[in-house]
Design a protein around this motif. Structure first.
Motif, PDB file in Angstrom:
ATOM      1  N   GLU A  81      -0.979  -3.101  11.010  1.00 26.29           N
ATOM      2  CA  GLU A  81      -0.994  -3.581   9.628  1.00 26.29           C
ATOM      3  C   GLU A  81      -2.143  -2.953   8.837  1.00 26.29           C
ATOM      4  O   GLU A  81      -2.008  -2.682   7.638  1.00 26.29           O
ATOM      5  N   ALA A  82      -3.280  -2.719   9.496  1.00 27.21           N
ATOM      6  CA  ALA A  82      -4.388  -2.044   8.825  1.00 27.21           C
ATOM      7  C   ALA A  82      -3.990  -0.619   8.440  1.00 27.21           C
ATOM      8  O   ALA A  82      -4.331  -0.131   7.354  1.00 27.21           O
ATOM      9  N   ALA A  83      -3.249   0.059   9.329  1.00 25.65           N
ATOM     10  CA  ALA A  83      -2.796   1.424   9.034  1.00 25.65           C
ATOM     11  C   ALA A  83      -1.806   1.431   7.874  1.00 25.65           C
ATOM     12  O   ALA A  83      -1.906   2.266   6.969  1.00 25.65           O
ATOM     13  N   VAL A  84      -0.844   0.512   7.875  1.00 24.46           N
ATOM     14  CA  VAL A  84       0.138   0.444   6.788  1.00 24.46           C
ATOM     15  C   VAL A  84      -0.552   0.161   5.461  1.00 24.46           C
ATOM     16  O   VAL A  84      -0.242   0.765   4.435  1.00 24.46           O
ATOM     17  N   ARG A  85      -1.511  -0.760   5.482  1.00 24.64           N
ATOM     18  CA  ARG A  85      -2.227  -1.101   4.245  1.00 24.64           C
ATOM     19  C   ARG A  85      -3.001   0.103   3.715  1.00 24.64           C
ATOM     20  O   ARG A  85      -2.993   0.379   2.506  1.00 24.64           O
ATOM     21  N   ALA A  86      -3.639   0.849   4.611  1.00 23.68           N
ATOM     22  CA  ALA A  86      -4.403   2.029   4.192  1.00 23.68           C
ATOM     23  C   ALA A  86      -3.486   3.109   3.615  1.00 23.68           C
ATOM     24  O   ALA A  86      -3.804   3.739   2.601  1.00 23.68           O
ATOM     25  N   VAL A  87      -2.328   3.314   4.248  1.00 22.37           N
ATOM     26  CA  VAL A  87      -1.377   4.311   3.747  1.00 22.37           C
ATOM     27  C   VAL A  87      -0.834   3.882   2.388  1.00 22.37           C
ATOM     28  O   VAL A  87      -0.702   4.698   1.467  1.00 22.37           O
ATOM     29  N   ALA A  88      -0.519   2.597   2.232  1.00 23.23           N
ATOM     30  CA  ALA A  88       0.012   2.095   0.963  1.00 23.23           C
ATOM     31  C   ALA A  88      -0.995   2.288  -0.167  1.00 23.23           C
ATOM     32  O   ALA A  88      -0.636   2.712  -1.276  1.00 23.23           O
ATOM     33  N   GLU A  89      -2.256   1.991   0.100  1.00 24.80           N
ATOM     34  CA  GLU A  89      -3.289   2.161  -0.927  1.00 24.80           C
ATOM     35  C   GLU A  89      -3.463   3.630  -1.293  1.00 24.80           C
ATOM     36  O   GLU A  89      -3.594   3.977  -2.473  1.00 24.80           O
ATOM     37  N   ARG A  90      -3.435   4.495  -0.296  1.00 25.48           N
ATOM     38  CA  ARG A  90      -3.612   5.924  -0.576  1.00 25.48           C
ATOM     39  C   ARG A  90      -2.411   6.485  -1.330  1.00 25.48           C
ATOM     40  O   ARG A  90      -2.568   7.294  -2.255  1.00 25.48           O
ATOM     41  N   LEU A  91      -1.213   6.075  -0.943  1.00 23.61           N
ATOM     42  CA  LEU A  91      -0.012   6.565  -1.619  1.00 23.61           C
ATOM     43  C   LEU A  91       0.018   6.078  -3.061  1.00 23.61           C
ATOM     44  O   LEU A  91       0.337   6.855  -3.978  1.00 23.61           O
ATOM     45  N   ALA A  92      -0.301   4.800  -3.287  1.00 26.09           N
ATOM     46  CA  ALA A  92      -0.308   4.271  -4.653  1.00 26.09           C
ATOM     47  C   ALA A  92      -1.329   5.006  -5.515  1.00 26.09           C
ATOM     48  O   ALA A  92      -1.058   5.342  -6.672  1.00 26.09           O
ATOM     49  N   ALA A  93      -2.506   5.285  -4.947  1.00 20.66           N
ATOM     50  CA  ALA A  93      -3.534   6.018  -5.693  1.00 20.66           C
ATOM     51  C   ALA A  93      -3.069   7.432  -6.016  1.00 20.66           C
ATOM     52  O   ALA A  93      -3.317   7.946  -7.115  1.00 20.66           O
ATOM     53  N   ALA A  94      -2.372   8.071  -5.071  1.00 20.82           N
ATOM     54  CA  ALA A  94      -1.881   9.428  -5.300  1.00 20.82           C
ATOM     55  C   ALA A  94      -0.798   9.452  -6.374  1.00 20.82           C
ATOM     56  O   ALA A  94      -0.766  10.360  -7.217  1.00 20.82           O
ATOM     57  N   VAL A  95       0.095   8.467  -6.355  1.00 19.05           N
ATOM     58  CA  VAL A  95       1.142   8.397  -7.380  1.00 19.05           C
ATOM     59  C   VAL A  95       0.525   8.163  -8.751  1.00 19.05           C
ATOM     60  O   VAL A  95       0.896   8.796  -9.744  1.00 19.05           O
ATOM     61  N   ASP A  96      -0.444   7.238  -8.826  1.00 23.32           N
ATOM     62  CA  ASP A  96      -1.130   6.993 -10.095  1.00 23.32           C
ATOM     63  C   ASP A  96      -1.830   8.253 -10.597  1.00 23.32           C
ATOM     64  O   ASP A  96      -1.845   8.538 -11.802  1.00 23.32           O
TER      65      ASP A  96
END
Length: 257
Positions: A81-96
């Motif tokens: 879950e820590a890995a998924v959360r980190a990937v989600a935050e990085r992907l959202a930041a990249a899309v933004d």
């Protein structure tokens, strides 16, 4: 009389690295992703290796229950879950960042530009889609818990129960690799999912009707003032004063001294 402490036979913790597959190994050149995930992947692998080290330490002291719980369901899910959360935050930041760059290129106004950024609800949905591999992993961890229960509660080490537990551990590691590969594929899909919005922001132009309307208003006002000053149309008193000043200045300019 002091009751002797019974130390249960130590259990050997299996090597999980080979079963983790791509989670523990560097990806090949053909598996490049639009967003760098290697550090998150390595953090996940490190978390699993640390669990095995903790389990080995507990087993060395004769605490079989501690060793089994160190590699229990909750510990695996915490790392995942820590890995998924980190990937989600990085992907959202990249899309933004992609949207912001496109908006800056087309000079979208600041308030409208902010409205294009991912909302809290969109970020939560993104996180949920990335965690789709959790179901298969959770099913494997359910099997691990059942096998662990037999090893934990057996005073005399049951070799068959121990083998089932070791097999469940390696199966959990393989399912973790599968979940990670699915997460990587979802990252690719999500990257392309937002491309239409990025391109739409890049193609944005200010509406021309506003420019034409403003131009016509200015032109119309200039014509009206000219007609009033020229005496062709009636107008407000301040324009009469301006017209008198204008013609007096004109007369002084063209009349020889």
């Amino acid at each position: 009389m002091v009751t002797p402490v019974r130390i249960l036979p130590a259990i050997q913790i299996p090597e999980l690295g080979p079963s983790l597959g791509r989670v523990a190994l560097a990806p090949d050149a053909s598996s490049a992703h639009p967003i760098a995930l290697d550090d998150i992947r390595l953090d996940l692998a490190t978390a699993i290796f640390e669990l095995t080290e903790d389990a080995g330490a507990w087993s060395a002291t004769g605490d079989r229950t501690g060793a089994v719980e160190a590699l229990g369901r909750a510990a695996w899910l915490t790392g995942w879950e820590a890995a998924v959360r980190a990937v989600a935050e990085r992907l959202a930041a990249a899309v933004d960042a992609r949207i912001a760059a496109a908006a800056a290129e087309s000079r979208i106004p600041g308030r409208r530009r902010k409205s294009l950024q991912l909302s809290a609800a969109e970020r939560r949905a993104l996180h949920a889609r990335l965690g789709g591999g959790s179901l298969a992993l959770s099913a494997g961890l359910d099997g691990l818990e059942r096998a662990a229960h037999q090893v934990r509660d057996t005073g005399v080490l049951d070799r068959d129960a121990f083998d089932r537990w070791r097999g469940a551990l390696t199966e959990a590691a393989r399912r973790l690799e599968t979940a990670w590969l699915e997460l990587e594929s979802v990252v690719d899909l999500e990257w392309h999912r937002w491309t239409p919005l990025v391109e739409s922001a890049r193609r944005w132009r200010r509406p021309r009707w506003a420019l034409w309307t403003f131009s016509l208003l200015v032109a119309g006002l200039a014509v009206y003032v000219g007609l009033v000053v020229g005496g062709y149309l009636p107008g407000p008193p301040f324009l009469y004063e301006f017209a008198r000043w204008w013609w007096n200045s004109w007369d002084r300019l063209i009349t020889p001294v």
